[in-house]
Scaffold this motif. Structure first.
Motif, PDB file in Angstrom:
ATOM      1  N   ASP A   1      17.165  -7.725  46.670  1.00  5.93           N
ATOM      2  CA  ASP A   1      18.583  -7.688  47.007  1.00  5.93           C
ATOM      3  C   ASP A   1      19.138  -6.367  46.483  1.00  5.93           C
ATOM      4  N   LEU A   2      19.462  -5.445  47.385  1.00  8.45           N
ATOM      5  CA  LEU A   2      19.930  -4.133  46.964  1.00  8.45           C
ATOM      6  C   LEU A   2      21.316  -4.195  46.327  1.00  8.45           C
ATOM      7  N   GLY A   3      22.040  -5.276  46.568  1.00 12.57           N
ATOM      8  CA  GLY A   3      23.358  -5.412  45.969  1.00 12.57           C
ATOM      9  C   GLY A   3      23.332  -5.703  44.481  1.00 12.57           C
ATOM     10  N   ARG A   4      22.159  -5.967  43.928  1.00  8.93           N
ATOM     11  CA  ARG A   4      22.074  -6.327  42.505  1.00  8.93           C
ATOM     12  C   ARG A   4      21.997  -5.104  41.589  1.00  8.93           C
ATOM     13  N   TYR A   5      21.810  -3.921  42.162  1.00  6.23           N
ATOM     14  CA  TYR A   5      21.622  -2.732  41.336  1.00  6.23           C
ATOM     15  C   TYR A   5      22.955  -2.125  40.898  1.00  6.23           C
ATOM     16  N   PRO A   6      23.030  -1.623  39.648  1.00  6.22           N
ATOM     17  CA  PRO A   6      24.263  -0.971  39.193  1.00  6.22           C
ATOM     18  C   PRO A   6      24.518   0.364  39.891  1.00  6.22           C
ATOM     19  N   ASP A   7      23.485   0.973  40.431  1.00  9.83           N
ATOM     20  CA  ASP A   7      23.633   2.222  41.175  1.00  9.83           C
ATOM     21  C   ASP A   7      24.345   1.936  42.499  1.00  9.83           C
ATOM     22  N   TRP A   8      25.613   2.321  42.588  1.00  4.84           N
ATOM     23  CA  TRP A   8      26.405   1.970  43.767  1.00  4.84           C
ATOM     24  C   TRP A   8      25.859   2.592  45.046  1.00  4.84           C
ATOM     25  N   THR A   9      25.123   3.696  44.946  1.00  4.99           N
ATOM     26  CA  THR A   9      24.604   4.327  46.155  1.00  4.99           C
ATOM     27  C   THR A   9      23.513   3.491  46.817  1.00  4.99           C
ATOM     28  N   ALA A  10      22.907   2.570  46.050  1.00  5.60           N
ATOM     29  CA  ALA A  10      21.926   1.666  46.645  1.00  5.60           C
ATOM     30  C   ALA A  10      22.594   0.639  47.558  1.00  5.60           C
ATOM     31  N   HIS A  11      23.905   0.493  47.443  1.00  5.12           N
ATOM     32  CA  HIS A  11      24.640  -0.492  48.233  1.00  5.12           C
ATOM     33  C   HIS A  11      25.059   0.054  49.595  1.00  5.12           C
ATOM     34  N   ILE A  12      24.918   1.355  49.791  1.00  2.00           N
ATOM     35  CA  ILE A  12      25.360   1.959  51.049  1.00  2.00           C
ATOM     36  C   ILE A  12      24.445   1.495  52.178  1.00  2.00           C
ATOM     37  N   ALA A  13      25.015   0.816  53.142  1.00  3.03           N
ATOM     38  CA  ALA A  13      24.251   0.378  54.312  1.00  3.03           C
ATOM     39  C   ALA A  13      25.058   0.798  55.536  1.00  3.03           C
TER      40      ALA A  13
ATOM     41  N   ALA B   1      27.579   8.671  38.848  1.00  2.00           N
ATOM     42  CA  ALA B   1      26.590   7.592  38.779  1.00  2.00           C
ATOM     43  C   ALA B   1      25.208   8.109  39.151  1.00  2.00           C
ATOM     44  N   ARG B   2      24.199   7.560  38.520  1.00  9.67           N
ATOM     45  CA  ARG B   2      22.828   7.927  38.825  1.00  9.67           C
ATOM     46  C   ARG B   2      22.498   7.501  40.248  1.00  9.67           C
ATOM     47  N   LYS B   3      21.771   8.350  40.971  1.00 11.75           N
ATOM     48  CA  LYS B   3      21.360   8.036  42.331  1.00 11.75           C
ATOM     49  C   LYS B   3      19.866   8.225  42.456  1.00 11.75           C
ATOM     50  N   VAL B   4      19.201   7.321  43.189  1.00  6.18           N
ATOM     51  CA  VAL B   4      17.794   7.541  43.453  1.00  6.18           C
ATOM     52  C   VAL B   4      17.689   8.720  44.404  1.00  6.18           C
ATOM     53  N   SER B   5      16.593   9.435  44.378  1.00  4.48           N
ATOM     54  CA  SER B   5      16.502  10.735  45.018  1.00  4.48           C
ATOM     55  C   SER B   5      16.773  10.728  46.506  1.00  4.48           C
TER      56      SER B   5
END
Length: 376
Positions: free
Chosen positions: A227-239, A369-373
């Motif tokens: 579930d990508l919504g569980r991560y604190p990195d808000w950029t993972a929520h972008i769909a 905020a930290r973002k995955v690459s």
């Protein structure tokens, strides 16, 4: 672009089946009320003949508002359509990765060497937003778990027929989505291809939005493993969110009061949703057909701010999504997100300006905020 209906100043609107305040503004009658006050006459896009419905994805009308997924809005702007971005709504539904309940796959790391299904629309009359949403979600899920596309096999699930079951023109979104031919988990070719491929064993996993995932899991045949919504990195929520509220530039420049009126209705609805999540769920249920149960929908609604905004964070989210679409071949042309966004109408609708004069652009700032690459 097609011209505005000057005879009765008809204003056309369309809304994706997603969580945005425009749906409640329509259901409560507030959107119609505000547009009439501003001198317009409101009409739903799908009340027109079905050959006009493609404008939902292409924004080829000059009398037009569109609220919903960001991919078609970004793509149409890159294609040179004259539109203004006047509001954004961000939800944290980054999507989920689902597999069969009896698959023996319990985490993303178990997908190494496995097959992931990805919808592939071969028609080129518009952007394949469904595939783009899923492809990015799959990439993010893999990277957050130490894998990449090289570790899995992507299976293209090709669709060449019509996008939706045929329906007659309808008066509003609730009528369209309440139609039995579209209001179920296999109503669209994308849904049907993906879930059939998963359940038949053709693929081992697929991507699904939170709402669709809940519906799939309710059958007992499917389970979520990420579930990508569980991560604190808000950029993972972008769909397909932040959801974009856009308007034709011609309409905005010729009749700014119409734009302000639309936003006033959306703001009113957003504030009402905050105070009444359970009642709001009743209004959203007919137009969000993939959710399973109003209680879960009410809980989801309570998480978000539905008042449209043009915050630096949301604009940065649009910039991130635009760059991803370019990098992955979904669009060829770049453009300036900051120049696209025009906050003057929102300022007036919120009461912070007396009149719409010179459009002011809200500048996006880089988030800390930290973002995955792969997201930036």
């Amino acid at each position: 672009m097609s011209k505005t209906n000057r005879k009765n100043n008809e204003i056309i609107y369309t809304i994706c089946p997603v969580l945005v305040a425009s749906h409640v503004a329509v259901a409560k009658g507030w959107l119609d009320e505000e547009i009439k006050k501003a001198g317009g006459s409101l009409k739903y896009l799908r009340a027109l003949p079905c050959e006009d419905w493609l404008a939902h994805f292409t924004h080829t009308r000059s009398d037009f508002f569109r609220d919903g997924g960001n991919i078609p809005a970004i793509w149409t702007r890159s294609e040179g359509r004259k539109t203004k971005l006047i509001g954004l709504t961000f939800t944290t539904d980054g999507g989920q990765i689902v597999t069969r309940t009896d698959s023996g796959i319990n985490r993303i790391s178990d997908l190494k060497g496995k097959k992931i299904g990805l919808f592939d629309r071969r028609k080129t009359d518009r952007v394949d937003f469904w595939r783009a949403t899923a492809e990015r979600g799959i990439e993010v899920a893999l990277e957050l778990n130490g894998l990449s596309r090289k570790d899995v096999k992507i299976v293209n699930l090709v669709q060449e027929g019509p996008d939706y079951a045929s329906t007659q023109p309808v008066r509003n979104p609730a009528e369209f989505w309440n139609n039995r031919s579209v209001n179920n988990l296999t109503s669209s070719p994308a849904n049907r291809l993906e879930i059939d491929a998963l359940l038949s064993g053709e693929v081992d996993a697929i991507y699904a939005s939170n709402g669709r995932s809940q519906g799939y899991q309710a059958t007992g045949e499917v389970k979520a493993i990420e579930d990508l919504g569980r991560y604190p990195d808000w950029t993972a929520h972008i769909a397909n969110s932040p959801y974009t509220l856009t308007v034709s530039t011609e309409l905005a420049e010729e009749q700014p009061q119409i734009v302000v009126g639309y936003l006033r209705a959306a703001i009113r609805a957003g504030k009402w949703i905050k105070q009444n999540p359970e009642k709001a769920a009743e209004l959203f249920a007919p137009v969000i057909p993939y959710w399973s149960g109003q209680q879960g929908l009410a809980q989801e609604i309570a998480k978000y701010d539905f008042v449209p905004n043009l915050s630096p964070q949301n604009l940065k989210g649009i910039e991130i999504k635009k760059k991803w679409l370019i990098d992955h071949g979904y669009q060829k042309n770049d453009f300036d997100v900051n120049a696209w966004a025009d906050s003057s109408f929102l300022d007036q609708a919120l009461g912070s300006k007396k009149a719409v004069k010179t459009p002011r652009v809200v500048k996006a700032r880089s988030g800390s905020a930290r973002k995955v690459s792969l997201l930036s």
